[in-house]
Design a protein around this motif. Structure first.
Motif, PDB file in Angstrom:
ATOM      1  N   ALA A  38      36.848  -6.971 -44.708  1.00 19.90           N
ATOM      2  CA  ALA A  38      36.838  -6.323 -46.014  1.00 19.90           C
ATOM      3  C   ALA A  38      35.637  -6.822 -46.804  1.00 19.90           C
ATOM      4  O   ALA A  38      35.222  -7.973 -46.663  1.00 19.90           O
ATOM      5  CB  ALA A  38      38.126  -6.635 -46.767  1.00 19.90           C
ATOM      6  N   PRO A  39      35.079  -5.953 -47.643  1.00 20.23           N
ATOM      7  CA  PRO A  39      33.940  -6.384 -48.450  1.00 20.23           C
ATOM      8  C   PRO A  39      34.348  -7.394 -49.515  1.00 20.23           C
ATOM      9  O   PRO A  39      35.402  -7.264 -50.125  1.00 20.23           O
ATOM     10  CB  PRO A  39      33.454  -5.094 -49.133  1.00 20.23           C
ATOM     11  N   LEU A  40      33.527  -8.415 -49.682  1.00 21.68           N
ATOM     12  CA  LEU A  40      33.672  -9.331 -50.811  1.00 21.68           C
ATOM     13  C   LEU A  40      32.781  -8.781 -51.912  1.00 21.68           C
ATOM     14  O   LEU A  40      31.587  -8.551 -51.699  1.00 21.68           O
ATOM     15  CB  LEU A  40      33.232 -10.751 -50.430  1.00 21.68           C
ATOM     16  N   HIS A  72      24.293  -8.028 -52.073  1.00 21.79           N
ATOM     17  CA  HIS A  72      24.244  -7.333 -50.788  1.00 21.79           C
ATOM     18  C   HIS A  72      25.652  -7.293 -50.207  1.00 21.79           C
ATOM     19  O   HIS A  72      26.535  -8.031 -50.636  1.00 21.79           O
ATOM     20  CB  HIS A  72      23.284  -8.048 -49.830  1.00 21.79           C
ATOM     21  N   VAL A  73      25.823  -6.470 -49.194  1.00 21.43           N
ATOM     22  CA  VAL A  73      27.131  -6.338 -48.560  1.00 21.43           C
ATOM     23  C   VAL A  73      27.494  -7.632 -47.839  1.00 21.43           C
ATOM     24  O   VAL A  73      26.704  -8.169 -47.061  1.00 21.43           O
ATOM     25  CB  VAL A  73      27.131  -5.154 -47.560  1.00 21.43           C
ATOM     26  N   VAL A  74      28.699  -8.126 -48.122  1.00 19.30           N
ATOM     27  CA  VAL A  74      29.254  -9.292 -47.442  1.00 19.30           C
ATOM     28  C   VAL A  74      30.640  -8.894 -46.960  1.00 19.30           C
ATOM     29  O   VAL A  74      31.464  -8.448 -47.752  1.00 19.30           O
ATOM     30  CB  VAL A  74      29.360 -10.515 -48.396  1.00 19.30           C
ATOM     31  N   ALA A 129      31.160  -2.637 -42.577  1.00 15.16           N
ATOM     32  CA  ALA A 129      29.859  -3.027 -43.130  1.00 15.16           C
ATOM     33  C   ALA A 129      28.908  -1.835 -43.158  1.00 15.16           C
ATOM     34  O   ALA A 129      28.212  -1.613 -44.157  1.00 15.16           O
ATOM     35  CB  ALA A 129      29.264  -4.171 -42.311  1.00 15.16           C
ATOM     36  N   ALA A 130      28.873  -1.069 -42.087  1.00  9.75           N
ATOM     37  CA  ALA A 130      27.985   0.099 -42.027  1.00  9.75           C
ATOM     38  C   ALA A 130      28.336   1.112 -43.115  1.00  9.75           C
ATOM     39  O   ALA A 130      27.436   1.650 -43.784  1.00  9.75           O
ATOM     40  CB  ALA A 130      28.060   0.748 -40.645  1.00  9.75           C
ATOM     41  N   LYS A 131      29.622   1.357 -43.320  1.00 11.81           N
ATOM     42  CA  LYS A 131      30.036   2.279 -44.390  1.00 11.81           C
ATOM     43  C   LYS A 131      29.620   1.759 -45.756  1.00 11.81           C
ATOM     44  O   LYS A 131      29.157   2.510 -46.607  1.00 11.81           O
ATOM     45  CB  LYS A 131      31.555   2.468 -44.378  1.00 11.81           C
ATOM     46  N   ALA A 132      29.803   0.459 -45.978  1.00  8.98           N
ATOM     47  CA  ALA A 132      29.447  -0.139 -47.268  1.00  8.98           C
ATOM     48  C   ALA A 132      27.950  -0.022 -47.528  1.00  8.98           C
ATOM     49  O   ALA A 132      27.530   0.252 -48.653  1.00  8.98           O
ATOM     50  CB  ALA A 132      29.898  -1.599 -47.317  1.00  8.98           C
ATOM     51  N   LEU A 141      27.502   0.346 -51.541  1.00  9.25           N
ATOM     52  CA  LEU A 141      28.623  -0.229 -52.278  1.00  9.25           C
ATOM     53  C   LEU A 141      28.166  -1.212 -53.356  1.00  9.25           C
ATOM     54  O   LEU A 141      28.575  -1.101 -54.509  1.00  9.25           O
ATOM     55  CB  LEU A 141      29.600  -0.912 -51.316  1.00  9.25           C
ATOM     56  N   SER A 142      27.304  -2.140 -52.997  1.00  3.88           N
ATOM     57  CA  SER A 142      26.846  -3.148 -53.973  1.00  3.88           C
ATOM     58  C   SER A 142      26.120  -2.488 -55.136  1.00  3.88           C
ATOM     59  O   SER A 142      26.361  -2.828 -56.308  1.00  3.88           O
ATOM     60  CB  SER A 142      25.937  -4.176 -53.297  1.00  3.88           C
TER      61      SER A 142
END
Length: 146
Positions: free
Chosen positions: A96-98, A103-105, A124-127, A132-133
């Motif tokens: 899950a994204p933090l 940047h995406v984590v 991660a690829a979707k984010a 997302l960020s």
């Protein structure tokens, strides 16, 4: 202090359906889509919810081994047990994204297998594809300045 401040900011934002404080039971019931909390509490809650299907499975196996009648009852409940297992299978989501980083984590389990890592990479690829960020940063800055 950070939780109180986050509550105040979210309560003032337009364009979101902010429910405010929720009870622990609201999490598995799905009363809200997003829970905001500190990382330590979030990790404890997440791991507890993920462990539910494993515990249910262990209890079911133990009960089925003890009595034939219990085994028959579990057979009738098997579809519901499979659905619960599917809904709480952390390997299916992988990670899950933090939020709050530039940047995406993605946070994944330390015990992740190949399937879980593959699915975490998909998250991660979707984010990244959906920025997302950047979307969060833009949304927060425009709503806070209003």
């Amino acid at each position: 202090a950070a939780i109180v401040q986050a509550h105040q900011i979210l309560a003032q934002m337009g364009g979101i359906n902010f429910a405010g404080n929720v009870e622990g039971l609201d999490i598995p019931r799905g009363s809200v889509d997003v829970i905001v909390c500190d990382g330590f509490l979030g990790n404890v809650v997440l791991k507890m919810l993920e462990g539910v299907s494993e515990v249910v499975g262990d209890i079911a196996r133990d009960a089925a081994a003890r009595k034939f009648l219990w085994k028959m009852g579990l057979t009738m409940l098997s579809q519901g047990i499979r659905q619960l297992r599917s809904m709480t299978d952390w390997k299916q989501y992988g990670g899950a994204p933090l939020l709050g980083f530039d940047h995406v984590v993605i946070k994944a389990h330390g015990r992740s297998n190949a399937r879980a890592i593959r699915n975490a990479l998909k998250v991660a690829a979707k984010a990244v594809d959906r920025d997302l960020s950047g979307q969060i940063r833009e949304g927060m800055s425009s709503r806070v300045s209003d």
